[in-house]
Design a protein around this motif. Structure first.
Motif, PDB file in Angstrom:
ATOM      1  N   CYS A 216      48.154  44.183  39.055  1.00  0.00           N
ATOM      2  CA  CYS A 216      48.577  42.782  39.154  1.00  0.00           C
ATOM      3  C   CYS A 216      48.405  42.112  37.798  1.00  0.00           C
ATOM      4  O   CYS A 216      47.597  42.550  36.972  1.00  0.00           O
ATOM      5  CB  CYS A 216      47.745  42.050  40.195  1.00  0.00           C
ATOM      6  SG  CYS A 216      47.883  42.714  41.858  1.00  0.00           S
ATOM      7  N   PRO A 217      49.114  41.008  37.540  1.00  0.00           N
ATOM      8  CA  PRO A 217      48.968  40.303  36.263  1.00  0.00           C
ATOM      9  C   PRO A 217      47.540  39.875  35.946  1.00  0.00           C
ATOM     10  O   PRO A 217      47.187  39.724  34.775  1.00  0.00           O
ATOM     11  CB  PRO A 217      49.878  39.090  36.444  1.00  0.00           C
ATOM     12  CG  PRO A 217      50.948  39.567  37.367  1.00  0.00           C
ATOM     13  CD  PRO A 217      50.244  40.487  38.334  1.00  0.00           C
ATOM     14  N   ALA A 218      46.698  39.683  36.958  1.00  0.00           N
ATOM     15  CA  ALA A 218      45.299  39.309  36.709  1.00  0.00           C
ATOM     16  C   ALA A 218      44.592  40.370  35.872  1.00  0.00           C
ATOM     17  O   ALA A 218      43.598  40.082  35.193  1.00  0.00           O
ATOM     18  CB  ALA A 218      44.562  39.111  38.036  1.00  0.00           C
ATOM     19  N   TYR A 219      45.098  41.602  35.893  1.00  0.00           N
ATOM     20  CA  TYR A 219      44.516  42.711  35.130  1.00  0.00           C
ATOM     21  C   TYR A 219      45.213  42.913  33.778  1.00  0.00           C
ATOM     22  O   TYR A 219      44.742  43.699  32.958  1.00  0.00           O
ATOM     23  CB  TYR A 219      44.609  44.009  35.925  1.00  0.00           C
ATOM     24  CG  TYR A 219      43.436  44.264  36.842  1.00  0.00           C
ATOM     25  CD1 TYR A 219      42.398  45.103  36.461  1.00  0.00           C
ATOM     26  CD2 TYR A 219      43.358  43.667  38.088  1.00  0.00           C
ATOM     27  CE1 TYR A 219      41.317  45.359  37.301  1.00  0.00           C
ATOM     28  CE2 TYR A 219      42.290  43.906  38.945  1.00  0.00           C
ATOM     29  CZ  TYR A 219      41.276  44.745  38.540  1.00  0.00           C
ATOM     30  OH  TYR A 219      40.199  44.989  39.379  1.00  0.00           O
ATOM     31  N   PHE A 220      46.329  42.255  33.546  1.00  0.00           N
ATOM     32  CA  PHE A 220      47.119  42.513  32.337  1.00  0.00           C
ATOM     33  C   PHE A 220      46.371  42.096  31.076  1.00  0.00           C
ATOM     34  O   PHE A 220      45.770  41.018  31.021  1.00  0.00           O
ATOM     35  CB  PHE A 220      48.450  41.759  32.394  1.00  0.00           C
ATOM     36  CG  PHE A 220      49.460  42.355  33.335  1.00  0.00           C
ATOM     37  CD1 PHE A 220      49.166  43.461  34.103  1.00  0.00           C
ATOM     38  CD2 PHE A 220      50.733  41.799  33.454  1.00  0.00           C
ATOM     39  CE1 PHE A 220      50.087  44.007  34.978  1.00  0.00           C
ATOM     40  CE2 PHE A 220      51.668  42.331  34.321  1.00  0.00           C
ATOM     41  CZ  PHE A 220      51.351  43.438  35.083  1.00  0.00           C
ATOM     42  N   SER A 221      46.455  42.932  30.056  1.00  0.00           N
ATOM     43  CA  SER A 221      45.915  42.586  28.744  1.00  0.00           C
ATOM     44  C   SER A 221      46.884  41.653  28.030  1.00  0.00           C
ATOM     45  O   SER A 221      48.031  41.473  28.456  1.00  0.00           O
ATOM     46  CB  SER A 221      45.718  43.855  27.913  1.00  0.00           C
ATOM     47  OG  SER A 221      46.990  44.448  27.628  1.00  0.00           O
ATOM     48  N   ASP A 222      46.444  41.085  26.918  1.00  0.00           N
ATOM     49  CA  ASP A 222      47.314  40.196  26.144  1.00  0.00           C
ATOM     50  C   ASP A 222      48.545  40.941  25.635  1.00  0.00           C
ATOM     51  O   ASP A 222      49.643  40.374  25.574  1.00  0.00           O
ATOM     52  CB  ASP A 222      46.549  39.612  24.951  1.00  0.00           C
ATOM     53  CG  ASP A 222      45.506  38.585  25.389  1.00  0.00           C
ATOM     54  OD1 ASP A 222      45.634  38.055  26.510  1.00  0.00           O
ATOM     55  OD2 ASP A 222      44.567  38.336  24.612  1.00  0.00           O
ATOM     56  N   ASP A 223      48.372  42.232  25.268  1.00  0.00           N
ATOM     57  CA  ASP A 223      49.499  43.018  24.769  1.00  0.00           C
ATOM     58  C   ASP A 223      50.560  43.206  25.845  1.00  0.00           C
ATOM     59  O   ASP A 223      51.766  43.149  25.564  1.00  0.00           O
ATOM     60  CB  ASP A 223      49.016  44.383  24.273  1.00  0.00           C
ATOM     61  CG  ASP A 223      48.209  44.285  22.994  1.00  0.00           C
ATOM     62  OD1 ASP A 223      48.345  43.263  22.294  1.00  0.00           O
ATOM     63  OD2 ASP A 223      47.427  45.217  22.709  1.00  0.00           O
ATOM     64  N   VAL A 224      50.128  43.434  27.086  1.00  0.00           N
ATOM     65  CA  VAL A 224      51.081  43.593  28.192  1.00  0.00           C
ATOM     66  C   VAL A 224      51.739  42.257  28.514  1.00  0.00           C
ATOM     67  O   VAL A 224      52.950  42.182  28.749  1.00  0.00           O
ATOM     68  CB  VAL A 224      50.376  44.163  29.439  1.00  0.00           C
ATOM     69  CG1 VAL A 224      51.333  44.208  30.624  1.00  0.00           C
ATOM     70  CG2 VAL A 224      49.837  45.561  29.146  1.00  0.00           C
ATOM     71  N   MET A 225      50.956  41.190  28.503  1.00  0.00           N
ATOM     72  CA  MET A 225      51.504  39.854  28.759  1.00  0.00           C
ATOM     73  C   MET A 225      52.619  39.526  27.762  1.00  0.00           C
ATOM     74  O   MET A 225      53.638  38.918  28.112  1.00  0.00           O
ATOM     75  CB  MET A 225      50.402  38.799  28.645  1.00  0.00           C
ATOM     76  CG  MET A 225      49.406  38.798  29.786  1.00  0.00           C
ATOM     77  SD  MET A 225      50.095  38.096  31.288  1.00  0.00           S
ATOM     78  CE  MET A 225      48.614  37.988  32.305  1.00  0.00           C
ATOM     79  N   ALA A 226      52.435  39.961  26.517  1.00  0.00           N
ATOM     80  CA  ALA A 226      53.369  39.601  25.448  1.00  0.00           C
ATOM     81  C   ALA A 226      54.757  40.192  25.643  1.00  0.00           C
ATOM     82  O   ALA A 226      55.741  39.638  25.135  1.00  0.00           O
ATOM     83  CB  ALA A 226      52.805  40.039  24.101  1.00  0.00           C
ATOM     84  N   VAL A 227      54.874  41.301  26.380  1.00  0.00           N
ATOM     85  CA  VAL A 227      56.184  41.939  26.543  1.00  0.00           C
ATOM     86  C   VAL A 227      56.860  41.542  27.855  1.00  0.00           C
ATOM     87  O   VAL A 227      57.962  42.018  28.149  1.00  0.00           O
ATOM     88  CB  VAL A 227      56.070  43.482  26.463  1.00  0.00           C
ATOM     89  CG1 VAL A 227      55.572  43.898  25.096  1.00  0.00           C
ATOM     90  CG2 VAL A 227      55.155  44.025  27.553  1.00  0.00           C
ATOM     91  N   LEU A 228      56.245  40.680  28.636  1.00  0.00           N
ATOM     92  CA  LEU A 228      56.874  40.209  29.872  1.00  0.00           C
ATOM     93  C   LEU A 228      57.994  39.227  29.553  1.00  0.00           C
ATOM     94  O   LEU A 228      57.929  38.507  28.544  1.00  0.00           O
ATOM     95  CB  LEU A 228      55.838  39.506  30.759  1.00  0.00           C
ATOM     96  CG  LEU A 228      54.817  40.370  31.493  1.00  0.00           C
ATOM     97  CD1 LEU A 228      53.770  39.482  32.159  1.00  0.00           C
ATOM     98  CD2 LEU A 228      55.491  41.241  32.540  1.00  0.00           C
ATOM     99  N   PRO A 229      59.021  39.148  30.397  1.00  0.00           N
ATOM    100  CA  PRO A 229      60.026  38.092  30.233  1.00  0.00           C
ATOM    101  C   PRO A 229      59.353  36.724  30.271  1.00  0.00           C
ATOM    102  O   PRO A 229      58.358  36.527  30.984  1.00  0.00           O
ATOM    103  CB  PRO A 229      60.944  38.283  31.448  1.00  0.00           C
ATOM    104  CG  PRO A 229      60.734  39.702  31.868  1.00  0.00           C
ATOM    105  CD  PRO A 229      59.317  40.028  31.540  1.00  0.00           C
ATOM    106  N   THR A 230      59.881  35.784  29.514  1.00  0.00           N
ATOM    107  CA  THR A 230      59.240  34.472  29.373  1.00  0.00           C
ATOM    108  C   THR A 230      58.976  33.815  30.715  1.00  0.00           C
ATOM    109  O   THR A 230      57.895  33.251  30.948  1.00  0.00           O
ATOM    110  CB  THR A 230      60.125  33.543  28.516  1.00  0.00           C
ATOM    111  OG1 THR A 230      60.404  34.188  27.270  1.00  0.00           O
ATOM    112  CG2 THR A 230      59.413  32.232  28.245  1.00  0.00           C
ATOM    113  N   SER A 231      59.949  33.893  31.619  1.00  0.00           N
ATOM    114  CA  SER A 231      59.813  33.200  32.901  1.00  0.00           C
ATOM    115  C   SER A 231      58.642  33.727  33.718  1.00  0.00           C
ATOM    116  O   SER A 231      57.912  32.958  34.354  1.00  0.00           O
ATOM    117  CB  SER A 231      61.111  33.335  33.709  1.00  0.00           C
ATOM    118  OG  SER A 231      61.441  34.702  33.905  1.00  0.00           O
ATOM    119  N   VAL A 232      58.429  35.044  33.716  1.00  0.00           N
ATOM    120  CA  VAL A 232      57.340  35.615  34.507  1.00  0.00           C
ATOM    121  C   VAL A 232      56.030  35.631  33.731  1.00  0.00           C
ATOM    122  O   VAL A 232      54.947  35.663  34.309  1.00  0.00           O
ATOM    123  CB  VAL A 232      57.700  37.046  34.980  1.00  0.00           C
ATOM    124  CG1 VAL A 232      57.652  38.027  33.833  1.00  0.00           C
ATOM    125  CG2 VAL A 232      56.773  37.496  36.099  1.00  0.00           C
TER     126      VAL A 232
END
Length: 423
Positions: free
Chosen positions: A139-155
């Protein structure tokens, strides 16, 4: 050489076909699942239809031991097997939670219970269930900053909000956690950590079933959670139909098949008509071939496309004030009505400001010439898409008919040579 080549191609095709067939391995013999079944059997549940198994396409799930017909009951889990806030309030945690002010949410009560029970290890009554829960989640609660950075802006914004929500729940309840020190064998700071709460929060959010409970004098907010051991091993598939609810007569949580399942195939349920973004946010996975999937069009993209429009800021403000800035999507069938409406408004000149509201209400005010122009552009784009699709199919067919060595050694054909000679 040629016979060898044909044999190689045939072998690759057989291998590709075998890889596409879902295979499974039973998990019933493993100690943790034997222990889980014993735990549930003692509480009145036995399953003759399903067994835990690992599948090549989805990972862990439940396998049908015989064909399940449409309308047949897949699983009936007694109330005594469900982990709810009643379980928590009737446990050793009950006196602490009942006396705590301000009252905590049902979700937090379940999370604290899971963390404390995991801390107790095999001494916990619920150890057989907790032992089969995932040790981590996607789930996103576990995502690192690096993973967050490659998500589409909306999500990305939603994912960051989820992570901060869990952090906020932990940081704002440190006093509650400290009050539980008498029931813990280690310092509370080492047990009710942010990481432990995150694990419990994801366990409840991804694995609980909807079950409405009466409001409690000791908890604040709507209580609709129930953790359902064994049942929560059922995976989601968007094209499967089931009926699921708590039966007030039998006092069991029941799932009845609508689609049916063949013997030895994986039994699925349907979490609801969620698109891929919602599935990732809520459950930490993305379902393939999901008919509900859409692409979200971010407002930043709209602003970039219409950046030359002097009235851009006013139009964006108008869309925002009328709640037309979110859920702008494109599906395989085309743009959503909300996106088309927003685009119609963005295409209007400033001089037609009085008609902006009419556009949002669904009234058309696009001039015929503009409609014809859009039709020409649409036809062009469809033609290009058709050409690219045919090209892709041709390349795939060519690749299947040739070995890697042939592809690497391929020389330009005669037509290419003649063209080069002329030039």
């Amino acid at each position: 050489m040629m016979p060898g080549h044909r044999s190689g191609r045939a072998a690759r095709k057989r291998r590709k076909k075998q890889e596409s067939i879902t295979q499974s391995v039973s998990l019933s013999h493993q100690q943790q699942y034997v222990r889980l079944k014993t735990f549930l059997h003692q509480r009145g549940f036995t399953s003759v239809l399903l067994q835990p198994a690992r599948f090549t396409d989805t990972g862990r799930g439940l396998q049908a031991l015989k064909t399940i017909k449409s309308g047949e009951l897949i699983i009936s889990l007694p109330e005594s097997c469900l982990l709810t806030t009643s379980t928590v309030l009737n446990s050793y945690l009950g006196p602490y939670i009942k006396s705590w002010r301000p009252r905590i949410s049902p979700l937090l009560a379940l999370c604290v219970f899971l963390v404390c029970e995991r801390h107790r290890g095999e001494a916990s009554d619920w150890f057989p269930y907790i032992d089969v829960l995932p040790k981590t989640y996607t789930c996103p609660a576990y995502f690192s900053d690096d993973v967050m950075a490659v998500l589409p802006t909306s999500v990305q914004r939603k994912a960051l909000d989820q992570r901060e929500e869990v952090r906020g729940i932990h940081s704002s309840h440190l006093s509650l956690f400290r009050s539980l020190q008498p029931i813990l064998s280690q310092p509370v700071e080492e047990v009710l950590t942010y990481e432990a709460l995150r694990w419990a929060w994801c366990s409840v959010n991804t694995r609980s079933v909807f079950m409405s409970h009466p409001s409690s004098d000791f908890l604040f907010g709507r209580d609709v959670y129930a953790l359902a051991p064994f049942l929560d091993l059922l995976n989601h598939r968007p094209d499967v139909q089931v009926k699921a609810s708590f039966n007030e007569v039998s006092r069991c949580y029941e799932i009845r098949s609508v689609s049916g399942t063949l013997r030895y195939e994986q039994a699925f349920i349907n979490y609801d008509s969620h698109d891929s973004q919602r599935l990732m946010m809520e459950y930490g996975f993305v379902a393939s071939c999901n008919p509900n999937s859409v692409v979200y069009v971010d407002t930043d993209l709209l602003c970039d496309v219409f950046k030359a429009d002097r009235g851009l800021d006013q139009k964006m403000k108008f869309l925002r004030e009328n709640n037309f800035i979110n859920n702008l999507t494109v599906s395989s069938e085309g743009p959503s009505w909300r996106l088309l409406t927003a685009l119609r408004l963005m295409a209007l000149p400033q001089t037609l400001y009085p008609q902006w509201k009419a556009v949002l209400l669904g009234q058309r005010c696009v001039c015929p010439s503009l409609t014809e122009q859009l039709h020409v552009v649409e036809t062009l784009r469809q033609e290009e898409r058709c050409i690219l699709g045919n090209c892709l199919k041709a390349m795939e067919c060519s690749a299947e008919q040739q070995t890697p060595d042939e592809l690497l050694s391929r020389q330009p054909d005669d037509a290419d040579d003649n063209e080069d000679a002329v030039s």
